[in-house]
Write a protein that holds these residues in place. Structure first.
Motif, PDB file in Angstrom:
ATOM      1  N   LEU A 388       0.767  -1.288   0.045  1.00 43.76           N
ATOM      2  CA  LEU A 388      -0.039   0.130   0.036  1.00 43.76           C
ATOM      3  C   LEU A 388       0.869   1.228  -0.027  1.00 43.76           C
ATOM      4  O   LEU A 388       0.525   2.304   0.374  1.00 43.76           O
ATOM      5  CB  LEU A 388      -0.835  -0.103   1.257  1.00 43.76           C
ATOM      6  CG  LEU A 388      -2.002  -1.101   1.348  1.00 43.76           C
ATOM      7  CD1 LEU A 388      -2.580  -0.997   2.616  1.00 43.76           C
ATOM      8  CD2 LEU A 388      -3.143  -0.700   0.172  1.00 43.76           C
ATOM      9  N   PRO A 391      -1.013   4.137  -2.464  1.00 40.27           N
ATOM     10  CA  PRO A 391      -2.736   3.591  -2.573  1.00 40.27           C
ATOM     11  C   PRO A 391      -3.442   4.366  -3.648  1.00 40.27           C
ATOM     12  O   PRO A 391      -3.096   5.431  -3.890  1.00 40.27           O
ATOM     13  CB  PRO A 391      -3.073   3.858  -1.075  1.00 40.27           C
ATOM     14  CG  PRO A 391      -2.141   4.863  -0.741  1.00 40.27           C
ATOM     15  CD  PRO A 391      -1.093   4.949  -0.991  1.00 40.27           C
ATOM     16  N   ASP A 392      -4.391   3.894  -3.824  1.00 38.30           N
ATOM     17  CA  ASP A 392      -5.474   4.458  -5.129  1.00 38.30           C
ATOM     18  C   ASP A 392      -6.666   4.383  -4.332  1.00 38.30           C
ATOM     19  O   ASP A 392      -7.239   3.742  -3.578  1.00 38.30           O
ATOM     20  CB  ASP A 392      -5.400   3.426  -6.331  1.00 38.30           C
ATOM     21  CG  ASP A 392      -6.124   3.983  -7.112  1.00 38.30           C
ATOM     22  OD1 ASP A 392      -6.794   5.080  -7.033  1.00 38.30           O
ATOM     23  OD2 ASP A 392      -6.482   3.459  -8.382  1.00 38.30           O
ATOM     24  N   ALA A 394      -9.552   4.590  -5.856  1.00 37.46           N
ATOM     25  CA  ALA A 394     -10.510   3.878  -6.207  1.00 37.46           C
ATOM     26  C   ALA A 394     -10.484   2.515  -5.690  1.00 37.46           C
ATOM     27  O   ALA A 394     -11.688   1.869  -5.645  1.00 37.46           O
ATOM     28  CB  ALA A 394     -10.176   3.573  -7.985  1.00 37.46           C
ATOM     29  N   ALA A 395      -9.269   1.917  -5.009  1.00 39.56           N
ATOM     30  CA  ALA A 395      -9.316   0.703  -4.517  1.00 39.56           C
ATOM     31  C   ALA A 395      -9.384   0.723  -2.967  1.00 39.56           C
ATOM     32  O   ALA A 395      -9.710  -0.127  -2.303  1.00 39.56           O
ATOM     33  CB  ALA A 395      -8.047   0.192  -4.604  1.00 39.56           C
ATOM     34  N   ALA A 396      -9.800   2.169  -2.396  1.00 42.55           N
ATOM     35  CA  ALA A 396      -9.934   2.290  -0.940  1.00 42.55           C
ATOM     36  C   ALA A 396     -11.304   1.626  -0.681  1.00 42.55           C
ATOM     37  O   ALA A 396     -12.387   1.936  -1.224  1.00 42.55           O
ATOM     38  CB  ALA A 396      -9.715   3.631  -0.586  1.00 42.55           C
ATOM     39  N   PRO A 397     -11.527   1.628   0.590  1.00 43.92           N
ATOM     40  CA  PRO A 397     -12.746   1.144   1.000  1.00 43.92           C
ATOM     41  C   PRO A 397     -13.747   2.270   1.424  1.00 43.92           C
ATOM     42  O   PRO A 397     -14.891   2.130   2.063  1.00 43.92           O
ATOM     43  CB  PRO A 397     -12.772   0.317   2.371  1.00 43.92           C
ATOM     44  CG  PRO A 397     -11.390   0.904   2.904  1.00 43.92           C
ATOM     45  CD  PRO A 397     -10.710   1.379   1.582  1.00 43.92           C
ATOM     46  N   SER A 399     -14.929   6.734   0.259  1.00 42.52           N
ATOM     47  CA  SER A 399     -15.066   7.822  -0.582  1.00 42.52           C
ATOM     48  C   SER A 399     -14.047   8.906  -0.347  1.00 42.52           C
ATOM     49  O   SER A 399     -13.369   9.040   0.751  1.00 42.52           O
ATOM     50  CB  SER A 399     -16.288   8.133  -0.840  1.00 42.52           C
ATOM     51  OG  SER A 399     -16.924   8.912   0.348  1.00 42.52           O
ATOM     52  N   HIS A 444      -4.339   4.030   5.753  1.00 44.36           N
ATOM     53  CA  HIS A 444      -4.000   2.692   5.484  1.00 44.36           C
ATOM     54  C   HIS A 444      -3.060   1.972   6.885  1.00 44.36           C
ATOM     55  O   HIS A 444      -3.002   1.065   7.652  1.00 44.36           O
ATOM     56  CB  HIS A 444      -3.529   2.225   4.379  1.00 44.36           C
ATOM     57  CG  HIS A 444      -4.214   1.977   3.311  1.00 44.36           C
ATOM     58  ND1 HIS A 444      -5.477   1.090   3.214  1.00 44.36           N
ATOM     59  CD2 HIS A 444      -4.408   2.877   2.059  1.00 44.36           C
ATOM     60  CE1 HIS A 444      -6.003   1.442   2.386  1.00 44.36           C
ATOM     61  NE2 HIS A 444      -5.821   2.212   1.323  1.00 44.36           N
TER      62      HIS A 444
END
Length: 469
Positions: A388, A391-392, A394-397, A399, A444
């Protein structure tokens, strides 16, 4: 022609009124000459002035008054000191004290300093000025009351006394203790009631007569050749100057409250240090803006106001008015504060590309470098191990809005508006993408640290500063 005179222990208002028709004012202090000129003075005479407890009259305001066509005279005390310093620019000195300083015979400010009673007691002198002691002892020597060697010894003793302690009884007592001739000291004691010379008073009266003569001969507006440079400090004087008819607060509630407030702040060193740094930033920002003649634009001030109200939740007029009351500000003062905020923001934008190295040094001075560097290394290692490091979203849990909400809530700002651009600016990030990446990495990292399987090695890393790091 309107004459304003600044008098105190040297000459009473009643004595001055017998010589010259003038507006009589208390001893001069910081801002008073500016105010007098603003009120229409065409001639200003300075005799007495404050120098302890109350800030002294600035040279700058005298220069400004003369540039505006006002004739400024000085004599006897503070007036003589300022006249010597500003005579090359056109301030006019009058009297023996002025001339002695001008010739270099006198150098120390304490030569004219005296302790005095407050306004309610007519500024009555409570000590004797050294220049008066010199004149009196010179007269005693000329009359044969004391020998030259005794006169010189008495002058040395008087000069060694702190100015509020200078009096003839104290001088005679110290001289006796020093072993000076008792017969001469007795003769001097008999001479003093009638033989004292008030050099300062004579000079003050001479200045009033000089002004009267100049007025009778016709006095055109003052002409000067120098360029007056307006600075941030000059601007602060103009903004702080209060009307002359408002009594000076010499220890009243206003000055007491400000002093008490600052004392309270100083007892909280961390908060005080932060406030001092912020005040310095504000001062330098205004100086840079003035140097480059770059006043904030209206929209920049509006943005500062919006940011201020958003950060404090002051959306409705009632809440805003309440904040102003609690903080002792009028609407126009708040407007100046927001203009200052806009200046700080502009300077911060300008300085951002150049400030990183200085920030690192400041972290060292604040004893934060070791702790933050340890946390940064641990964060990088932990994120790399978890895949990570970059990190992106779009892949985060969560918004963008939820991520910002999480960040603000951890800072204790859960009620603040969820404006990513504003939050990025306030946090010191270059732009939104940079801020967003830092938020994701922090999110993260915190989740990894809070996970049960977090290694002992990682848990031993010292905790970071107040969240977020």
């Amino acid at each position: 022609m309107t004459v304003h005179l600044f008098l105190g222990p040297t000459l009473s208002a009643a004595e001055a009124a017998e010589v010259l028709d003038a507006v009589i004012l208390p001893p001069v202090a910081h801002g008073d000459v500016y105010r007098a000129a603003q009120r229409g003075a065409t001639v200003i005479g300075i005799v007495d002035g404050y120098f302890e407890g109350v800030p002294s009259v600035w040279h700058k305001e005298i220069l400004w008054a003369m540039r505006e066509g006002v004739h400024v005279f000085g004599s006897a005390s503070m007036g003589a000191l300022r006249a010597v310093e500003l005579s090359p620019f056109g301030m006019e000195g009058v009297g023996d004290v002025f001339e002695a300083y001008q010739r270099g015979e006198l150098e120390d400010d304490d030569e004219v300093a005296v302790a005095h009673a407050p306004a309610a007691y007519g500024y009555r002198a409570l000590s004797v000025a050294m220049v008066n002691i010199r004149a009196t002892l010179s007269a005693a020597e000329a009359r044969g009351v004391v020998r030259p060697a005794t006169c010189a010894a008495l002058l040395r003793i008087a000069k060694q006394l702190f100015y509020p302690d200078r009096s003839y009884p104290r001088l005679l007592s110290e001289a006796a203790a020093a072993g000076l001739d008792p017969g001469e000291l007795s003769a001097l004691k008999g001479f003093l009631p009638e033989g004292q010379v008030d050099r300062k008073r004579a000079d003050a009266l001479a200045m009033l007569r000089a002004i009267e003569a100049r007025l009778a001969a016709g006095l055109a507006p003052k002409q000067v050749r120098y360029h007056f440079e307006a600075t941030i400090f000059w601007d602060s004087l103009r903004q702080a100057a209060a009307p002359l008819d408002e009594p000076r607060d010499e220890g009243g509630e206003g000055s007491w409250m400000q002093s008490a407030l600052l004392d309270e702040a100083r007892l909280h060193p961390v908060a005080y240090a932060l406030a001092r740094k912020g005040a310095l930033t504000r001062l330098l920002s205004r100086a840079l803006s003035e140097e480059h003649a770059a006043r904030p634009l209206g929209e920049e001030v509006d943005a500062a106001i919006l940011s201020f109200r958003r950060a404090r939740g002051l959306w409705d007029a009632g809440a805003m008015e309440g904040w102003l009351r609690e903080n002792g500000l009028r609407a126009e003062e708040f407007a100046r504060l927001m203009e200052s905020e806009a200046q700080v923001a502009a300077v911060q934008r300008w300085a951002a590309p150049h400030i990183s190295a200085h920030l690192v040094d400041q972290l060292r001075l604040d004893d934060l470098y070791v702790r933050l560097w340890a946390r940064a290394r641990d964060k990088q290692r932990s994120l790399e191990e978890a895949g990570l490091a970059d990190p992106d979203l779009a892949a985060a849990p969560l918004s963008r809005e939820a991520l910002l909400s999480w960040y603000l809530e951890r800072r204790g700002e859960g009620a603040a508006p969820r404006d990513l651009a504003e939050a990025a600016r306030r946090a010191g990030f270059r732009d939104e993408p940079m801020f967003l990446r830092a938020l994701l990495r922090e999110y993260h990292y915190v989740r990894l640290r809070e996970a049960p399987e977090r290694s002992c090695r990682a848990s031993e890393i010292p905790p970071g500063p107040p969240r977020p790091a």
